[in-house]
Scaffold this motif. Structure first.
Motif, PDB file in Angstrom:
ATOM      1  N   SER A 134      -7.480  -4.111  -0.769  1.00  7.75           N
ATOM      2  CA  SER A 134      -6.610  -5.381  -0.864  1.00  7.75           C
ATOM      3  C   SER A 134      -5.279  -5.188  -0.415  1.00  7.75           C
ATOM      4  O   SER A 134      -4.751  -3.837  -1.174  1.00  7.75           O
ATOM      5  CB  SER A 134      -6.660  -6.063  -2.003  1.00  7.75           C
ATOM      6  OG  SER A 134      -5.808  -7.346  -2.031  1.00  7.75           O
ATOM      7  N   PRO A 135      -4.471  -5.636   0.378  1.00  7.54           N
ATOM      8  CA  PRO A 135      -2.792  -5.732   0.325  1.00  7.54           C
ATOM      9  C   PRO A 135      -2.383  -5.953  -1.010  1.00  7.54           C
ATOM     10  O   PRO A 135      -2.983  -6.720  -1.734  1.00  7.54           O
ATOM     11  CB  PRO A 135      -2.536  -6.587   1.364  1.00  7.54           C
ATOM     12  CG  PRO A 135      -3.697  -7.606   1.580  1.00  7.54           C
ATOM     13  CD  PRO A 135      -4.834  -6.811   0.981  1.00  7.54           C
ATOM     14  N   ALA A 136      -1.148  -5.507  -1.447  1.00  6.37           N
ATOM     15  CA  ALA A 136      -0.467  -5.554  -2.589  1.00  6.37           C
ATOM     16  C   ALA A 136      -0.317  -7.239  -2.899  1.00  6.37           C
ATOM     17  O   ALA A 136      -0.526  -7.510  -3.993  1.00  6.37           O
ATOM     18  CB  ALA A 136       0.602  -5.018  -2.732  1.00  6.37           C
ATOM     19  N   ILE A 143     -17.643  -5.571  -8.565  1.00  8.68           N
ATOM     20  CA  ILE A 143     -16.974  -5.065  -7.171  1.00  8.68           C
ATOM     21  C   ILE A 143     -15.655  -4.312  -7.759  1.00  8.68           C
ATOM     22  O   ILE A 143     -14.945  -5.203  -8.271  1.00  8.68           O
ATOM     23  CB  ILE A 143     -16.823  -6.129  -6.394  1.00  8.68           C
ATOM     24  CG1 ILE A 143     -18.231  -6.692  -5.849  1.00  8.68           C
ATOM     25  CG2 ILE A 143     -16.083  -5.719  -5.019  1.00  8.68           C
ATOM     26  CD1 ILE A 143     -18.244  -7.865  -4.991  1.00  8.68           C
ATOM     27  N   MET A 144     -15.330  -3.295  -7.131  1.00  9.10           N
ATOM     28  CA  MET A 144     -14.005  -2.525  -7.415  1.00  9.10           C
ATOM     29  C   MET A 144     -13.017  -3.004  -6.498  1.00  9.10           C
ATOM     30  O   MET A 144     -13.244  -3.626  -5.587  1.00  9.10           O
ATOM     31  CB  MET A 144     -14.334  -1.060  -7.395  1.00  9.10           C
ATOM     32  CG  MET A 144     -15.292  -0.588  -8.597  1.00  9.10           C
ATOM     33  SD  MET A 144     -15.608   1.211  -8.373  1.00  9.10           S
ATOM     34  CE  MET A 144     -16.429   1.381  -6.726  1.00  9.10           C
ATOM     35  N   LEU A 145     -11.737  -2.787  -6.692  1.00  7.41           N
ATOM     36  CA  LEU A 145     -10.559  -3.157  -6.226  1.00  7.41           C
ATOM     37  C   LEU A 145      -9.509  -1.791  -6.056  1.00  7.41           C
ATOM     38  O   LEU A 145      -9.286  -1.431  -7.074  1.00  7.41           O
ATOM     39  CB  LEU A 145      -9.909  -4.369  -6.768  1.00  7.41           C
ATOM     40  CG  LEU A 145      -8.725  -4.885  -6.299  1.00  7.41           C
ATOM     41  CD1 LEU A 145      -9.162  -5.822  -4.886  1.00  7.41           C
ATOM     42  CD2 LEU A 145      -8.201  -5.994  -7.298  1.00  7.41           C
ATOM     43  N   LYS A 146      -9.093  -1.824  -4.777  1.00  9.78           N
ATOM     44  CA  LYS A 146      -8.184  -0.757  -4.466  1.00  9.78           C
ATOM     45  C   LYS A 146      -6.810  -1.425  -3.613  1.00  9.78           C
ATOM     46  O   LYS A 146      -7.469  -2.117  -2.761  1.00  9.78           O
ATOM     47  CB  LYS A 146      -8.441   0.295  -3.873  1.00  9.78           C
ATOM     48  CG  LYS A 146      -9.446   1.241  -4.860  1.00  9.78           C
ATOM     49  CD  LYS A 146      -9.762   2.604  -4.189  1.00  9.78           C
ATOM     50  CE  LYS A 146     -10.347   3.518  -5.213  1.00  9.78           C
ATOM     51  NZ  LYS A 146      -9.612   4.072  -6.329  1.00  9.78           N
ATOM     52  N   ARG A 147      -5.702  -1.016  -3.719  1.00 13.99           N
ATOM     53  CA  ARG A 147      -4.639  -1.363  -2.994  1.00 13.99           C
ATOM     54  C   ARG A 147      -4.810  -0.459  -1.711  1.00 13.99           C
ATOM     55  O   ARG A 147      -5.145   0.697  -1.913  1.00 13.99           O
ATOM     56  CB  ARG A 147      -3.328  -1.230  -3.579  1.00 13.99           C
ATOM     57  CG  ARG A 147      -2.039  -1.220  -2.838  1.00 13.99           C
ATOM     58  CD  ARG A 147      -0.597  -0.735  -3.315  1.00 13.99           C
ATOM     59  NE  ARG A 147      -0.063  -0.394  -2.175  1.00 13.99           N
ATOM     60  CZ  ARG A 147       1.542  -0.524  -2.616  1.00 13.99           C
ATOM     61  NH1 ARG A 147       1.816  -1.098  -3.602  1.00 13.99           N
ATOM     62  NH2 ARG A 147       2.388  -0.003  -1.606  1.00 13.99           N
ATOM     63  N   GLY A 168       0.035   2.377   5.082  1.00 12.51           N
ATOM     64  CA  GLY A 168       0.150   3.986   4.858  1.00 12.51           C
ATOM     65  C   GLY A 168      -0.891   4.333   4.130  1.00 12.51           C
ATOM     66  O   GLY A 168      -1.006   5.770   3.690  1.00 12.51           O
ATOM     67  N   ASP A 169      -1.705   3.552   3.375  1.00  9.99           N
ATOM     68  CA  ASP A 169      -2.761   3.863   2.225  1.00  9.99           C
ATOM     69  C   ASP A 169      -3.932   4.407   2.928  1.00  9.99           C
ATOM     70  O   ASP A 169      -4.649   5.288   2.278  1.00  9.99           O
ATOM     71  CB  ASP A 169      -2.947   3.020   1.191  1.00  9.99           C
ATOM     72  CG  ASP A 169      -1.574   2.497   0.559  1.00  9.99           C
ATOM     73  OD1 ASP A 169      -0.787   3.470   0.381  1.00  9.99           O
ATOM     74  OD2 ASP A 169      -1.512   1.387   0.275  1.00  9.99           O
ATOM     75  N   ASP A 188      -5.642   6.154   5.183  1.00  7.31           N
ATOM     76  CA  ASP A 188      -5.625   7.832   5.466  1.00  7.31           C
ATOM     77  C   ASP A 188      -5.890   8.465   4.027  1.00  7.31           C
ATOM     78  O   ASP A 188      -6.898   9.345   4.195  1.00  7.31           O
ATOM     79  CB  ASP A 188      -4.454   8.441   6.174  1.00  7.31           C
ATOM     80  CG  ASP A 188      -4.590   8.217   7.698  1.00  7.31           C
ATOM     81  OD1 ASP A 188      -5.574   7.886   8.195  1.00  7.31           O
ATOM     82  OD2 ASP A 188      -3.536   8.188   8.194  1.00  7.31           O
ATOM     83  N   VAL A 189      -5.151   8.344   3.108  1.00 10.47           N
ATOM     84  CA  VAL A 189      -5.443   8.814   1.910  1.00 10.47           C
ATOM     85  C   VAL A 189      -6.658   8.367   1.156  1.00 10.47           C
ATOM     86  O   VAL A 189      -7.405   9.217   0.684  1.00 10.47           O
ATOM     87  CB  VAL A 189      -4.218   8.521   0.758  1.00 10.47           C
ATOM     88  CG1 VAL A 189      -4.693   9.016  -0.289  1.00 10.47           C
ATOM     89  CG2 VAL A 189      -2.844   9.109   1.728  1.00 10.47           C
ATOM     90  N   LEU A 190      -6.934   6.964   1.229  1.00  6.06           N
ATOM     91  CA  LEU A 190      -8.415   6.379   0.897  1.00  6.06           C
ATOM     92  C   LEU A 190      -9.471   7.266   1.412  1.00  6.06           C
ATOM     93  O   LEU A 190     -10.551   7.403   0.673  1.00  6.06           O
ATOM     94  CB  LEU A 190      -8.126   5.089   0.917  1.00  6.06           C
ATOM     95  CG  LEU A 190      -6.966   4.252   0.136  1.00  6.06           C
ATOM     96  CD1 LEU A 190      -7.097   2.737   0.418  1.00  6.06           C
ATOM     97  CD2 LEU A 190      -7.680   4.326  -1.238  1.00  6.06           C
ATOM     98  N   LEU A 191      -9.240   7.294   2.889  1.00  7.14           N
ATOM     99  CA  LEU A 191     -10.605   7.810   3.467  1.00  7.14           C
ATOM    100  C   LEU A 191     -10.977   9.240   3.036  1.00  7.14           C
ATOM    101  O   LEU A 191     -11.766   9.737   3.536  1.00  7.14           O
ATOM    102  CB  LEU A 191     -10.392   7.695   4.981  1.00  7.14           C
ATOM    103  CG  LEU A 191     -10.351   6.313   5.551  1.00  7.14           C
ATOM    104  CD1 LEU A 191      -9.957   6.221   6.880  1.00  7.14           C
ATOM    105  CD2 LEU A 191     -11.825   5.690   5.291  1.00  7.14           C
ATOM    106  N   GLU A 192     -10.051  10.007   2.315  1.00  2.00           N
ATOM    107  CA  GLU A 192     -10.157  11.401   1.928  1.00  2.00           C
ATOM    108  C   GLU A 192     -11.385  11.324   1.107  1.00  2.00           C
ATOM    109  O   GLU A 192     -12.214  12.404   0.769  1.00  2.00           O
ATOM    110  CB  GLU A 192      -9.001  11.840   1.287  1.00  2.00           C
ATOM    111  CG  GLU A 192      -7.845  12.295   2.123  1.00  2.00           C
ATOM    112  CD  GLU A 192      -6.818  12.690   1.399  1.00  2.00           C
ATOM    113  OE1 GLU A 192      -6.746  12.954   0.330  1.00  2.00           O
ATOM    114  OE2 GLU A 192      -5.946  13.110   2.269  1.00  2.00           O
TER     115      GLU A 192
END
Length: 482
Positions: free
Chosen positions: A253-255, A268-272, A276-277, A279-283
């Motif tokens: 989700s966008p902020a 269901i989980m939630l992440k910002r 720019g986020d 690439d990091v999340l796809l790690e």
């Protein structure tokens, strides 16, 4: 089917034998389903369908029914001209004018007699396919009646499954006529396969999770959310992904939308996820299937995130705004799909007709192509599984396989049901099912969920009907195992 008939002749099975079996099968179905139809009008065409009709009439007469013949050609002394047919004096009309190989429009006397038959209110039984329905694409050639029963032979044709032809066929019975599986297999080899989207197509890939499995073994699906005022579609997709079998589901989700989404999400989980986020999340390699498009917004941000997911080698369902965002940049999407894939497509496109036309305007505008052909060409061009939605959804793979779906109800034509389907596809991809079978299974489940609910359906109802669909699949798998 013409090639299969030729193969049968080489095996020593005569055309006369095939025609006799076809006519016998038609008469048997009439006897079984319409026992009180004592007076039958038989419409006899000039080709093989007419031959089948004459044999059916003979068998009906052996059962002490009357069978009056009306035809387009005087191939038989008893055949009266079509013009003298009057439907009101008969209990049933047998349509044997033209079959699946129809190559011209139905008009003139043939159209008049079919209209009279339909207007009479008497049951109509069609041999092979209702006269006027193109067996290859389901289109209506001039005029076609809506019949009560269609008796076809050995295999259904695409025209039985594709609209509008499907709506004209009534109940469809597939009768054997003595063609061997070898004759059919050899006849089918030059052609790309078209399947009915039924459990036999994907059931061996739909095993239920074992109790010893960890949730991550069932995959982790991710759904991209739109901004603060456009979050509902993503949550619908996420809930259907969880109900559809994914072990975990997260909404990115966008902020601006975090608080709105957090208020409605529990399991269901939630992440910002800002620009720019990602690439990091796809790690986190456990995130293995993504949905982008429902309520996301159209533009460069959608394009960039879709291409990033594909570049990372993850499976992606592109729907709604995600599709439209590539309207003028389809080649970039298709090249990215080609680069990230080896033999198994990583991208699934789920367009309705309007979205399909934005990505494939030349295919959408080519009236010579059937819906199956359009989906196939699009799949090859995009190197993606294409789910061309509608009441007769077609699923196509780059290798030429295609399936036509028949589950569902008219109540699916309501806002948000496409978002549910996108989540269901992601759930099957997350569980590492092959892409084509995953899409076929999801489309079937989507339609079955609607059938379980019935009239009055809205999109929010669909995820809650999925447990009943899972039970149905488990039951089918158990029966198949036995």
């Amino acid at each position: 089917m013409q090639r299969a008939d030729q193969n049968a002749l080489r095996e020593g099975i005569s055309l006369r034998s095939l025609v006799d079996e076809a006519g016998r099968a038609v008469a048997a179905e009439i006897s079984s389903r319409f026992p009180n139809a004592k007076r039958v009008a038989v419409l006899v065409g000039p080709g093989n369908n007419g031959r089948d009709a004459l044999v059916a009439a003979r068998y009906l007469r052996e059962e002490k029914r009357s069978a009056d013949l009306f035809g387009t050609a005087n191939r038989h002394d008893e055949i009266a001209p079509l013009q003298v047919f009057h439907g009101g004096k008969y209990d049933l009309v047998l349509d044997g004018l033209w079959g699946a190989g129809l190559s011209r429009d139905v008009e003139g006397d043939a159209e008049d007699v079919l209209r009279k038959a339909e207007d009479s209110g008497r049951p109509i039984v069609s041999i092979d396919i209702p006269s006027g329905v193109d067996g290859g694409n389901g289109q209506i050639r001039g005029y076609a009646p809506k019949v009560d029963l269609t008796v076809t032979f050995v295999r259904r044709k695409p025209g039985h499954c594709l609209l509008p032809g499907r709506d004209h066929c009534g109940t469809i019975v597939v009768a054997p006529i003595g063609l061997s599986e070898t004759a059919m297999k050899e006849a089918a080899e030059p052609f790309e396969p078209v399947f009915a989207n039924e459990p036999s197509l994907w059931l061996h890939h739909a095993a239920t999770p074992l109790t010893a499995h960890h949730k991550y073994d069932r995959g982790h699906a991710v759904v991209f959310s739109g901004g603060m005022s456009r979050t509902g579609a993503a949550r619908l997709a996420a809930l259907s992904a969880l109900r559809g079998g994914a072990g975990l589901v997260t909404v990115f989700s966008p902020a601006s939308a975090l608080l709105v989404n957090a208020q409605h999400l529990t399991g269901i989980m939630l992440k910002r996820c800002e620009d720019g986020d990602l690439d990091v999340l796809l790690e986190d390699k456990r995130l293995n299937a993504f949905v982008l498009g429902p309520g996301f917004g159209i533009g460069d941000r959608a394009k960039a995130m879709a291409l990033t997911v594909l570049k990372a080698g993850r499976r992606l369902v592109l729907d709604a705004d995600g599709l439209t965002s590539f309207r003028d940049h389809a080649s970039r999407l298709f090249e990215a799909a080609r680069q990230c894939s080896d033999s198994e497509p990583q991208l699934v496109l789920t367009p309705h007709d309007g979205e399909f036309a934005r990505l494939f305007p030349d295919l959408a505008g080519d009236l010579r192509l059937s819906k199956v052909d359009r989906a196939r060409h699009a799949s090859r061009r995009s190197n993606a599984i294409v789910v061309l939605k509608g009441a007769d959804t077609v699923i196509a793979a780059p290798d030429g396989r295609a399936a036509i779906n028949a589950t569902g109800t008219p109540w699916l034509a309501t806002a948000g049901t496409g978002d549910v389907l996108a989540g269901l596809v992601a759930a099957q991809l997350a569980q590492k099912r092959p892409s084509f079978e995953a899409a076929c299974l999801a489309v079937w489940m989507h339609g079955k969920a609607a059938e379980h609910f019935g009239p009055g359906l809205i999109s929010e109802d669909l995820p809650h009907c999925l447990p009943a669909v899972h039970r149905e699949i488990v039951s089918l798998a158990m029966d198949n195992a036995h």
